[in-house]
Design a protein around this motif. Structure first.
Motif, PDB file in Angstrom:
ATOM      1  N   PHE A   1       0.827  -1.202   0.000  1.00 58.01           N
ATOM      2  CA  PHE A   1       0.000   0.000   0.000  1.00 58.01           C
ATOM      3  C   PHE A   1       0.867   1.261   0.000  1.00 58.01           C
ATOM      4  O   PHE A   1       2.025   1.235   0.434  1.00 58.01           O
ATOM      5  CB  PHE A   1      -0.905   0.047   1.246  1.00 58.01           C
ATOM      6  CG  PHE A   1      -1.973  -0.999   1.274  1.00 58.01           C
ATOM      7  CD1 PHE A   1      -3.205  -0.762   0.697  1.00 58.01           C
ATOM      8  CD2 PHE A   1      -1.747  -2.232   1.876  1.00 58.01           C
ATOM      9  CE1 PHE A   1      -4.195  -1.728   0.730  1.00 58.01           C
ATOM     10  CE2 PHE A   1      -2.728  -3.198   1.914  1.00 58.01           C
ATOM     11  CZ  PHE A   1      -3.958  -2.952   1.335  1.00 58.01           C
ATOM     12  N   ILE A   2       0.285   2.352  -0.465  1.00 56.92           N
ATOM     13  CA  ILE A   2       0.829   3.692  -0.241  1.00 56.92           C
ATOM     14  C   ILE A   2      -0.319   4.589   0.190  1.00 56.92           C
ATOM     15  O   ILE A   2      -1.496   4.259  -0.031  1.00 56.92           O
ATOM     16  CB  ILE A   2       1.527   4.275  -1.495  1.00 56.92           C
ATOM     17  CG1 ILE A   2       0.522   4.481  -2.628  1.00 56.92           C
ATOM     18  CG2 ILE A   2       2.699   3.423  -1.947  1.00 56.92           C
ATOM     19  CD1 ILE A   2       1.099   5.262  -3.814  1.00 56.92           C
ATOM     20  N   TRP A   3      -0.006   5.704   0.794  1.00 57.58           N
ATOM     21  CA  TRP A   3      -1.027   6.640   1.244  1.00 57.58           C
ATOM     22  C   TRP A   3      -1.095   7.834   0.289  1.00 57.58           C
ATOM     23  O   TRP A   3      -0.095   8.479   0.009  1.00 57.58           O
ATOM     24  CB  TRP A   3      -0.721   7.145   2.655  1.00 57.58           C
ATOM     25  CG  TRP A   3      -0.967   6.126   3.726  1.00 57.58           C
ATOM     26  CD1 TRP A   3      -0.068   5.254   4.256  1.00 57.58           C
ATOM     27  CD2 TRP A   3      -2.212   5.873   4.374  1.00 57.58           C
ATOM     28  NE1 TRP A   3      -0.652   4.458   5.199  1.00 57.58           N
ATOM     29  CE2 TRP A   3      -1.982   4.823   5.304  1.00 57.58           C
ATOM     30  CE3 TRP A   3      -3.496   6.416   4.282  1.00 57.58           C
ATOM     31  CZ2 TRP A   3      -2.982   4.305   6.117  1.00 57.58           C
ATOM     32  CZ3 TRP A   3      -4.493   5.920   5.098  1.00 57.58           C
ATOM     33  CH2 TRP A   3      -4.246   4.871   6.003  1.00 57.58           C
ATOM     34  N   LEU A   4      -2.294   8.119  -0.193  1.00 58.00           N
ATOM     35  CA  LEU A   4      -2.545   9.296  -1.022  1.00 58.00           C
ATOM     36  C   LEU A   4      -3.865   9.915  -0.572  1.00 58.00           C
ATOM     37  O   LEU A   4      -4.877   9.205  -0.455  1.00 58.00           O
ATOM     38  CB  LEU A   4      -2.643   8.935  -2.513  1.00 58.00           C
ATOM     39  CG  LEU A   4      -1.382   8.410  -3.211  1.00 58.00           C
ATOM     40  CD1 LEU A   4      -1.708   7.978  -4.638  1.00 58.00           C
ATOM     41  CD2 LEU A   4      -0.288   9.466  -3.224  1.00 58.00           C
ATOM     42  N   GLN A   5      -3.846  11.213  -0.317  1.00 61.24           N
ATOM     43  CA  GLN A   5      -5.051  11.934   0.110  1.00 61.24           C
ATOM     44  C   GLN A   5      -5.723  11.283   1.319  1.00 61.24           C
ATOM     45  O   GLN A   5      -6.950  11.225   1.426  1.00 61.24           O
ATOM     46  CB  GLN A   5      -6.061  12.050  -1.049  1.00 61.24           C
ATOM     47  CG  GLN A   5      -5.556  12.898  -2.206  1.00 61.24           C
ATOM     48  CD  GLN A   5      -6.635  13.181  -3.233  1.00 61.24           C
ATOM     49  OE1 GLN A   5      -7.477  12.330  -3.536  1.00 61.24           O
ATOM     50  NE2 GLN A   5      -6.622  14.401  -3.765  1.00 61.24           N
ATOM     51  N   GLY A   6      -4.902  10.746   2.213  1.00 55.37           N
ATOM     52  CA  GLY A   6      -5.449  10.132   3.420  1.00 55.37           C
ATOM     53  C   GLY A   6      -6.099   8.789   3.200  1.00 55.37           C
ATOM     54  O   GLY A   6      -6.760   8.254   4.095  1.00 55.37           O
ATOM     55  N   LYS A   7      -5.912   8.212   1.991  1.00 48.06           N
ATOM     56  CA  LYS A   7      -6.509   6.899   1.690  1.00 48.06           C
ATOM     57  C   LYS A   7      -5.408   5.898   1.354  1.00 48.06           C
ATOM     58  O   LYS A   7      -4.364   6.267   0.818  1.00 48.06           O
ATOM     59  CB  LYS A   7      -7.476   6.993   0.504  1.00 48.06           C
ATOM     60  CG  LYS A   7      -8.741   7.770   0.791  1.00 48.06           C
ATOM     61  CD  LYS A   7      -9.755   7.617  -0.350  1.00 48.06           C
ATOM     62  CE  LYS A   7      -9.257   8.179  -1.656  1.00 48.06           C
ATOM     63  NZ  LYS A   7     -10.306   8.158  -2.722  1.00 48.06           N
ATOM     64  N   LYS A   8      -5.682   4.636   1.700  1.00 47.65           N
ATOM     65  CA  LYS A   8      -4.771   3.562   1.322  1.00 47.65           C
ATOM     66  C   LYS A   8      -5.008   3.189  -0.133  1.00 47.65           C
ATOM     67  O   LYS A   8      -6.118   2.826  -0.516  1.00 47.65           O
ATOM     68  CB  LYS A   8      -5.017   2.335   2.205  1.00 47.65           C
ATOM     69  CG  LYS A   8      -4.174   2.280   3.458  1.00 47.65           C
ATOM     70  CD  LYS A   8      -4.365   0.927   4.142  1.00 47.65           C
ATOM     71  CE  LYS A   8      -3.409   0.799   5.317  1.00 47.65           C
ATOM     72  NZ  LYS A   8      -3.545  -0.542   5.955  1.00 47.65           N
TER      73      LYS A   8
END
Length: 383
Positions: free
Chosen positions: A175-182
């Protein structure tokens, strides 16, 4: 005059060998002019497509930081929603650069299919074939806006960049985090360093879009009408935040191509007309005794010119039309696999233009040649 012209043609029918030679010459002319027109048009379209001058329309975005105004995904969605089906069906891909991470380039490529977002099919095909991605978003993932991502990786952890490595460490396993989402990592891409590809619909509606704006990639050249529709909607929804490119430069290119195509068509027709005129003057010379009898019986030389020119018109036009028909039905289908930019070129309007150019050039040259042949020769020459 038409009655005598037809009678003159009936006399010429006896000269079957000459008549057959004339027919073949004009028939081939119809094929060659149609072919030459298409080859140049293919070259012109290929040049334009390679330069993205008439296939890509880039609408830039600008910020109004004083009033805290930016172009967001929500605003672009409203614009795209207002595009007509004609526009949506002609667009192969939209490209936007959302501003998500300070050090991370994020790219979204998508199309609109049946009113929902979809992966750009041609882009997907090209990326996979070129080996720039090992997989790509499915139609369902793009339509539902699933949080999935393609990260940069040139073949192993040792080739990951600091930005990619940071994202992986922050996200965890897969996973990575973008805009507070996984965002679940489904594959890798090698298109751009320190970049990720995500489905457009997965972005938050308040996502600010970069100043690169939106690149609208058409499958074929876009028209002035499509340009007016798109820019009109953008100006209405985005106001001064939209940077609209001028259409004049595109029109200038189209005008130059049209002028060049016409010049080439005229030049080819002129060469073919000269060959045909030489052949017809030879035919007139073989029939000079017939002309002498006409003149002795009181036929005006001016009317004689008219009779022979009309004779040529009535004989050549059917042969020329048959040549174009033969080209359209038999030859044209074999050109498409070789010349990829011929789609939509050979229309009824195209053939009418070719026919008009042929008539104008051919019969101008022929009339001048026949008039010079008949008016300058003394009567005794024909007897």
């Amino acid at each position: 005059m038409l009655k005598y012209t037809i009678k003159n043609i009936m006399l010429l029918i006896n000269e079957k060998r000459i008549l057959c030679l004339m027919f073949i010459c004009i028939f081939i002319s119809g094929i060659m002019i149609s072919f030459s027109f298409g080859i140049y048009q293919n070259y012109a379209n290929e040049r334009l497509a390679s330069n993205n001058l008439l296939t890509n329309l880039v609408i830039g975005f600008q910020d109004d930081k004083e009033n805290n105004r930016y172009v967001t995904k929500e605003m672009l969605d409203r614009c795209i929603d207002q595009f007509s089906d004609n526009i949506k069906n002609k667009v192969g891909c939209f490209l936007v650069i959302p501003e998500i991470e300070n050090e991370l380039y994020t790219e979204c490529r998508f199309s609109v299919k049946d009113g929902v977002f979809a992966s750009g099919e041609k882009i997907k095909e090209n990326f996979l074939r070129a080996g720039w991605v090992d997989t790509y978003f499915s139609e369902e993932q793009e339509a539902k806006g699933e949080p999935v991502v393609l990260i940069f990786d040139k073949g192993g952890s040792q080739n990951k960049t600091p930005a990619t490595d940071r994202l992986l460490k922050e996200g965890g396993n897969g996973f990575i985090w973008l805009q507070g989402k996984k965002y679940h990592i489904i594959g890798t891409q090698t298109i751009l360093t320190d970049s990720v590809l995500v489905p457009y619909a997965s972005l938050d509606k308040k996502t600010i879009l970069g100043k690169e704006g939106v690149t609208i990639m058409f499958r074929t050249m876009f028209t002035g009408e499509q340009y007016e529709e798109i820019t009109g909607i953008m100006e209405k929804e985005l106001g001064e935040l939209a940077v609209i490119p001028p259409m004049e430069s595109v029109d200038d290119i189209q005008l130059k191509i049209a002028v060049t195509m016409t010049a080439i068509a005229v030049l080819i027709t002129l060469v073919i007309s000269l060959n045909f005129t030489i052949l017809y003057l030879y035919i007139l010379d073989k029939r000079k005794r017939q002309m002498g009898i006409f003149l002795v019986c009181g036929l005006n030389r001016g009317r004689a010119v008219g009779i022979y020119v009309w004779e040529c018109i009535l004989l050549s036009l059917p042969a020329f039309c048959m040549g174009m028909l033969f080209f359209h039905i038999i030859i044209r289908p074999f050109l498409y696999p070789v010349y990829h930019y011929l789609d939509g070129i050979y229309t009824s309007k195209t053939y009418f233009l070719i026919f008009a150019v042929y008539c104008l050039v051919s019969f101008t040259v022929l009339s001048a040649a026949v008039a010079g042949h008949i008016l300058k020769k003394p009567v005794r020459y024909y007897l």
